[in-house]
Enzyme design. Sequence first.
Site, PDB file in Angstrom:
ATOM      1  N   CYS B  92      13.193  79.474  71.707  1.00  0.00           N
ATOM      2  CA  CYS B  92      14.582  80.559  71.400  1.00  0.00           C
ATOM      3  C   CYS B  92      13.818  81.575  71.037  1.00  0.00           C
ATOM      4  CB  CYS B  92      15.103  79.534  70.460  1.00  0.00           C
ATOM      5  SG  CYS B  92      16.357  80.609  69.419  1.00  0.00           S
ATOM      6  N   ASN B  93      14.350  82.543  71.714  1.00  0.00           N
ATOM      7  CA  ASN B  93      14.016  84.162  71.456  1.00  0.00           C
ATOM      8  C   ASN B  93      14.223  84.391  69.915  1.00  0.00           C
ATOM      9  OD1 ASN B  93      12.506  85.605  73.688  1.00  0.00           O
ATOM     10  ND2 ASN B  93      13.994  84.050  74.610  1.00  0.00           N
ATOM     11  N   GLU B 177      27.730  79.801  77.372  1.00  0.00           N
ATOM     12  CA  GLU B 177      27.970  78.615  76.691  1.00  0.00           C
ATOM     13  C   GLU B 177      29.515  78.229  77.108  1.00  0.00           C
ATOM     14  OE1 GLU B 177      26.217  77.530  73.024  1.00  0.00           O
ATOM     15  OE2 GLU B 177      24.396  77.879  73.991  1.00  0.00           O
ATOM     16  N   CYS B 211      16.061  85.990  76.168  1.00  0.00           N
ATOM     17  CA  CYS B 211      16.865  84.946  75.906  1.00  0.00           C
ATOM     18  C   CYS B 211      16.900  83.751  76.710  1.00  0.00           C
ATOM     19  CB  CYS B 211      18.190  85.501  75.536  1.00  0.00           C
ATOM     20  SG  CYS B 211      19.407  84.323  75.087  1.00  0.00           S
ATOM     21  N   THR B 212      16.636  82.731  76.361  1.00  0.00           N
ATOM     22  CA  THR B 212      16.667  81.424  77.229  1.00  0.00           C
ATOM     23  C   THR B 212      17.952  81.073  77.751  1.00  0.00           C
ATOM     24  OG1 THR B 212      16.973  79.929  75.261  1.00  0.00           O
ATOM     25  CG2 THR B 212      14.777  80.391  75.841  1.00  0.00           C
ATOM     26  N   HIS B 213      19.036  81.788  77.590  1.00  0.00           N
ATOM     27  CA  HIS B 213      20.268  81.523  78.347  1.00  0.00           C
ATOM     28  C   HIS B 213      20.220  82.378  79.652  1.00  0.00           C
ATOM     29  CE1 HIS B 213      21.660  79.906  74.528  1.00  0.00           C
ATOM     30  NE2 HIS B 213      22.756  79.456  75.090  1.00  0.00           N
TER      31      HIS B 213
END
Lengths: 293, 293
Positions: B92-93, B177, B211-213
Amino acid sequence: MPDKCSINLQTMQNNTKFPEIPGPIGIFDSGYGGLTILEKIRAELPEYDYIYLGDNARTPYGTRSFEVVYKYTLECVTHMFEMGCQLVVLACNTASAKALRTIQQRNLPEMDPNRRVLGVIRPTVEAVVAMTTTNHIGLLATTGTVQSDSYPLEIQKINKDIHVTSEACPMWVPLIENNEFRTKGADYFIERDVRNLLAADPSIDTIMLGCTHYPLLEDKIKSLLPKGIQVVSQGEIVAKSLADYLQRHPEMESLCTRNGLIRYFSTESVEKFSSSASIFLHEEIKAEHIDLG
Amino acid sequence: MPDKCSINLQTMQNNTKFPEIPGPIGIFDSGYGGLTILEKIRAELPEYDYIYLGDNARTPYGTRSFEVVYKYTLECVTHMFEMGCQLVVLACNTASAKALRTIQQRNLPEMDPNRRVLGVIRPTVEAVVAMTTTNHIGLLATTGTVQSDSYPLEIQKINKDIHVTSEACPMWVPLIENNEFRTKGADYFIERDVRNLLAADPSIDTIMLGCTHYPLLEDKIKSLLPKGIQVVSQGEIVAKSLADYLQRHPEMESLCTRNGLIRYFSTESVEKFSSSASIFLHEEIKAEHIDLG
């Protein structure tokens, strides 16, 4: 102030009472949206004292499960009782939909049967039922509020002939909280969700804004509607309903202090709360931090 | 398992050690994005056991203050230690940017100096510095990661001549999300933020997705870029860096169990986690609930 570990269900199940001394009215929201309700309540009842608590460190509630919304709401209500509130308004539709009934029926009798927690759904529903002439009502709300079915269920209790059609608008809260709601990207989501609602039931004549953030979109939403469809936002309805409640319950009214004061609390940092709150309020505010959970 | 009240700073300040027995590798994220990192790590190191913990009840971290991100991350890391992890990766950044250094420098020596917590920023920075030829790098990330200045600071430690230009993209995580990232509304925000980054520094030849998304937006982002600009997402970089770390630290490698197993934990309800996780993973998963905070 009790330490963190005493603010939990254990304490409540032990039937611990909070002191019965007059205190401020508590206004609770998961984030910033409740500020739109607070503003209308203070305009209607300026003489009372208020505590606003925003659970901004854990916002948004709108997409969270029943279990999580209930747990967080109960923690916040308990904290407001500890701060001296005899009466707490859940100025948050998701908390009203997913946590209010359980808190009223299960927790309050154990915690303190004399305290009161009120929600925003019942007064909204009473107002809107009186307004529709086609008996077809639309609801725009968060995914959580829509999934809870609270609005249709409450409306059915008053009038079984009324049809409620709901449209979940999951992007609207992030668009508002990030101050992106006046962009073309926001227009796409607002237009799409309003269009979907109207397509699902062309007989709708009254649309409820079932989220305390949505008054910031009211002008935009109205501009998308055919003539004759009215839009109902909750601030004034909840304010009038609270005034009516206090008049009908002098025993509670006497437990609410009246010096015209207000204090803002947030689970987020004070700087972040104060800066984001300015999107919703028309005055500079000074917030205080509280640690929950 | 200790009760809720013992999982707090008090325990750590008492210099309580966790048992030194081999355990799974912990992969932590504030929400679902870390699943994109987990997938690449498992592809690189399939023989190890893993625990994934998503703090989905309190997600997103990207717009929260330093204090809140630090508190929540520390609670989750502590819980993963209690579950037996000797090594935790903050996938998580925002947590890597706002909490990692303090946890490494202040908390780990008191909790257990032999455990390790690794982040995703340092390995990303090392990879990206080796890739740029113009020495102009772009960063797309959450508001929190951008405000922390962690990426420019880490890059400056390696090469003072590299210019980093950052663009905060606050709408991207909610768009992903809520599974709205393939809509025209999403296009507006993605195009605007990428265009702003390129306009701010036309010499950029390498863009980090911080960002991991964001790997879910990689194809869309690439389609917006002029030829010659490369996009770096973190999954493979972090996976290779973890493999390298374990090779260089046999004392830690021997404390990681190897049966190819995985367990998923979430602070949200199991149903909600499993359903949302399907946006990120290509398999059906069974999650377990944990209660934090």
